[in-house]
Design a protein around this motif. Sequence first.
Motif, PDB file in Angstrom:
ATOM      1  N   LYS A   1       0.808  -1.223   0.000  1.00  0.00           N
ATOM      2  CA  LYS A   1       0.000   0.000   0.000  1.00  0.00           C
ATOM      3  C   LYS A   1       0.838   1.268   0.000  1.00  0.00           C
ATOM      4  N   PHE A   2       2.087   1.174   0.428  1.00  0.00           N
ATOM      5  CA  PHE A   2       2.944   2.367   0.473  1.00  0.00           C
ATOM      6  C   PHE A   2       3.714   2.581  -0.834  1.00  0.00           C
ATOM      7  N   ASP A   3       3.710   1.585  -1.715  1.00  0.00           N
ATOM      8  CA  ASP A   3       4.525   1.628  -2.926  1.00  0.00           C
ATOM      9  C   ASP A   3       3.695   2.007  -4.150  1.00  0.00           C
ATOM     10  N   THR A   4       4.270   2.786  -5.024  1.00  0.00           N
ATOM     11  CA  THR A   4       3.671   3.007  -6.334  1.00  0.00           C
ATOM     12  C   THR A   4       3.752   1.683  -7.091  1.00  0.00           C
ATOM     13  N   SER A   5       2.589   1.097  -7.385  1.00  0.00           N
ATOM     14  CA  SER A   5       2.571  -0.287  -7.859  1.00  0.00           C
ATOM     15  C   SER A   5       1.575  -0.482  -8.992  1.00  0.00           C
ATOM     16  N   GLN A   6       1.932  -1.402  -9.868  1.00  0.00           N
ATOM     17  CA  GLN A   6       1.031  -1.840 -10.930  1.00  0.00           C
ATOM     18  C   GLN A   6       0.666  -3.300 -10.667  1.00  0.00           C
ATOM     19  N   PHE A   7      -0.619  -3.556 -10.449  1.00  0.00           N
ATOM     20  CA  PHE A   7      -1.116  -4.900 -10.198  1.00  0.00           C
ATOM     21  C   PHE A   7      -1.719  -5.462 -11.491  1.00  0.00           C
ATOM     22  N   VAL A   8      -1.260  -6.646 -11.879  1.00  0.00           N
ATOM     23  CA  VAL A   8      -1.818  -7.323 -13.041  1.00  0.00           C
ATOM     24  C   VAL A   8      -2.455  -8.628 -12.562  1.00  0.00           C
ATOM     25  N   VAL A   9      -3.779  -8.731 -12.697  1.00  0.00           N
ATOM     26  CA  VAL A   9      -4.490  -9.937 -12.294  1.00  0.00           C
ATOM     27  C   VAL A   9      -4.644 -10.833 -13.519  1.00  0.00           C
ATOM     28  N   MET A  10      -4.244 -12.089 -13.375  1.00  0.00           N
ATOM     29  CA  MET A  10      -4.197 -12.992 -14.522  1.00  0.00           C
ATOM     30  C   MET A  10      -4.956 -14.279 -14.253  1.00  0.00           C
ATOM     31  N   ASN A  11      -5.645 -14.758 -15.281  1.00  0.00           N
ATOM     32  CA  ASN A  11      -6.206 -16.102 -15.235  1.00  0.00           C
ATOM     33  C   ASN A  11      -5.743 -16.877 -16.449  1.00  0.00           C
ATOM     34  N   ALA A  12      -5.161 -18.048 -16.225  1.00  0.00           N
ATOM     35  CA  ALA A  12      -4.734 -18.941 -17.301  1.00  0.00           C
ATOM     36  C   ALA A  12      -5.776 -20.053 -17.412  1.00  0.00           C
ATOM     37  N   PHE A  13      -6.449 -20.138 -18.566  1.00  0.00           N
ATOM     38  CA  PHE A  13      -7.627 -20.999 -18.637  1.00  0.00           C
ATOM     39  C   PHE A  13      -7.491 -22.193 -19.581  1.00  0.00           C
TER      40      PHE A  13
ATOM     41  N   ILE B   1     -11.803  -2.259  -2.496  1.00  0.00           N
ATOM     42  CA  ILE B   1     -11.029  -2.545  -1.289  1.00  0.00           C
ATOM     43  C   ILE B   1      -9.964  -1.485  -1.062  1.00  0.00           C
ATOM     44  N   SER B   2      -9.281  -1.114  -2.150  1.00  0.00           N
ATOM     45  CA  SER B   2      -8.139  -0.199  -2.017  1.00  0.00           C
ATOM     46  C   SER B   2      -8.143   0.834  -3.148  1.00  0.00           C
ATOM     47  N   PRO B   3      -8.910   1.911  -2.996  1.00  0.00           N
ATOM     48  CA  PRO B   3      -8.872   2.987  -3.996  1.00  0.00           C
ATOM     49  C   PRO B   3      -7.621   3.837  -3.808  1.00  0.00           C
ATOM     50  N   ASN B   4      -6.475   3.173  -3.889  1.00  0.00           N
ATOM     51  CA  ASN B   4      -5.194   3.794  -3.579  1.00  0.00           C
ATOM     52  C   ASN B   4      -4.664   4.535  -4.804  1.00  0.00           C
ATOM     53  N   PRO B   5      -4.428   5.839  -4.718  1.00  0.00           N
ATOM     54  CA  PRO B   5      -3.928   6.588  -5.879  1.00  0.00           C
ATOM     55  C   PRO B   5      -2.542   6.139  -6.344  1.00  0.00           C
ATOM     56  N   LYS B   6      -1.828   5.393  -5.493  1.00  0.00           N
ATOM     57  CA  LYS B   6      -0.509   4.883  -5.875  1.00  0.00           C
ATOM     58  C   LYS B   6      -0.597   3.589  -6.690  1.00  0.00           C
ATOM     59  N   HIS B   7      -1.796   3.040  -6.795  1.00  0.00           N
ATOM     60  CA  HIS B   7      -1.959   1.738  -7.440  1.00  0.00           C
ATOM     61  C   HIS B   7      -2.626   1.843  -8.804  1.00  0.00           C
ATOM     62  N   GLU B   8      -2.160   1.020  -9.732  1.00  0.00           N
ATOM     63  CA  GLU B   8      -2.802   0.840 -11.023  1.00  0.00           C
ATOM     64  C   GLU B   8      -3.224  -0.624 -11.139  1.00  0.00           C
ATOM     65  N   TYR B   9      -4.397  -0.859 -11.744  1.00  0.00           N
ATOM     66  CA  TYR B   9      -4.911  -2.220 -11.856  1.00  0.00           C
ATOM     67  C   TYR B   9      -5.215  -2.567 -13.308  1.00  0.00           C
ATOM     68  N   SER B  10      -4.846  -3.772 -13.709  1.00  0.00           N
ATOM     69  CA  SER B  10      -5.195  -4.276 -15.032  1.00  0.00           C
ATOM     70  C   SER B  10      -5.400  -5.779 -14.940  1.00  0.00           C
ATOM     71  N   HIS B  11      -5.919  -6.364 -16.015  1.00  0.00           N
ATOM     72  CA  HIS B  11      -6.156  -7.815 -15.994  1.00  0.00           C
ATOM     73  C   HIS B  11      -5.838  -8.409 -17.355  1.00  0.00           C
ATOM     74  N   VAL B  12      -5.569  -9.710 -17.357  1.00  0.00           N
ATOM     75  CA  VAL B  12      -5.275 -10.409 -18.603  1.00  0.00           C
ATOM     76  C   VAL B  12      -5.709 -11.865 -18.477  1.00  0.00           C
ATOM     77  N   SER B  13      -6.378 -12.361 -19.505  1.00  0.00           N
ATOM     78  CA  SER B  13      -6.707 -13.786 -19.574  1.00  0.00           C
ATOM     79  C   SER B  13      -5.812 -14.426 -20.627  1.00  0.00           C
ATOM     80  N   VAL B  14      -5.292 -15.602 -20.320  1.00  0.00           N
ATOM     81  CA  VAL B  14      -4.289 -16.228 -21.187  1.00  0.00           C
ATOM     82  C   VAL B  14      -4.667 -17.678 -21.437  1.00  0.00           C
ATOM     83  N   PHE B  15      -4.688 -18.072 -22.707  1.00  0.00           N
ATOM     84  CA  PHE B  15      -4.921 -19.472 -23.044  1.00  0.00           C
ATOM     85  C   PHE B  15      -3.585 -20.202 -22.964  1.00  0.00           C
ATOM     86  N   ASP B  16      -3.264 -20.633 -21.747  1.00  0.00           N
ATOM     87  CA  ASP B  16      -1.977 -21.286 -21.482  1.00  0.00           C
ATOM     88  C   ASP B  16      -2.084 -21.940 -20.108  1.00  0.00           C
ATOM     89  N   SER B  17      -1.067 -22.710 -19.738  1.00  0.00           N
ATOM     90  CA  SER B  17      -1.019 -23.250 -18.381  1.00  0.00           C
ATOM     91  C   SER B  17      -0.611 -22.138 -17.425  1.00  0.00           C
TER      92      SER B  17
END
Length: 281
Positions: free
Chosen positions: A26-38, A79-95
């Motif tokens: 929460k204290f760090d300028t961070s980019q979160f990438v949420v991934m699902n491999a399907f 949960i965390s509307p933190n101005p230091k955080h960026e959020y993105s997502h990616v779905s991947v056809f892989d293991s």
Amino acid sequence: MRKILIPTDFSENAMNAIRYALEVFKFDTSQFVVMNAFADDVYENTREMPRAFFEEYKQKVEEATDRQLQKVVAKMLEISPNPKHEYSHVSVFDSLVDAANDLANSENMDVIVMGTKGKTDDRDITFGSQTLQVIKYVKCPVLLVPAGYHNGPLKNILFPTDYMVPYKRRELKLVSTVAKNFGSKIHLLHLSKAKDLTHRKLDNRSFLECTMDENMVSFIDIPGEDITGAIHSQITEQNPDLLVMVNSRHSYMESLLYRSTIEKIGLHIKIPFLVLQNLPR
């Protein structure tokens, strides 16, 4: 900017890991990438399906996965509307392992955060099979969050080490920064039969001290060879909020993973566990 990859199977264990990651960084300028491999789910559910319908089914799964990931990101913002955080997502056809490894390399991820177990949530095991595969084969630090763990103040970090590996500065800085942000004390646990440190161990210990010169650090030297017993003992005495270990060739951590002895020796992890990967990347 810190780059954090969070694989999810949309289970409560995965969401619990996400909550922990949002708090720890929460204290760090961070980019979160949420991934699902399907890919595994698609192949499992299309065994009896004619090939003509396979691509159509795969497309539908990808679209459904994207919608679920959007909901996860919306929940993270809630949960965390933190101005230091960026959020993105990616779905991947892989293991999971291949997708995580590819993203960790291509996006130069600093850490992967995931639950110790996924949907199965077998109470008799410490790590799920997918989690073990990620620890073994993905060349990026992995922060594992036990099922149902709810984080409190991050006061103590236990870091068992044999001083035999030439640590990576970037990975040590990850530990150092987290500890500094929370005012945590790092307890470096060294176990050895020898009374004196070799030149190699002295050099590696000096590198640790230099990298963590802004942290509160204690050095614990215990004679003997029972590293598992020593870890258990220090967990009882120090009550750490995070366990850190290094996975490298011929390390204690590698012996646990590759001989599948974690359950047999009773190293049941009930606190978050950061595995540093001192492996070629």
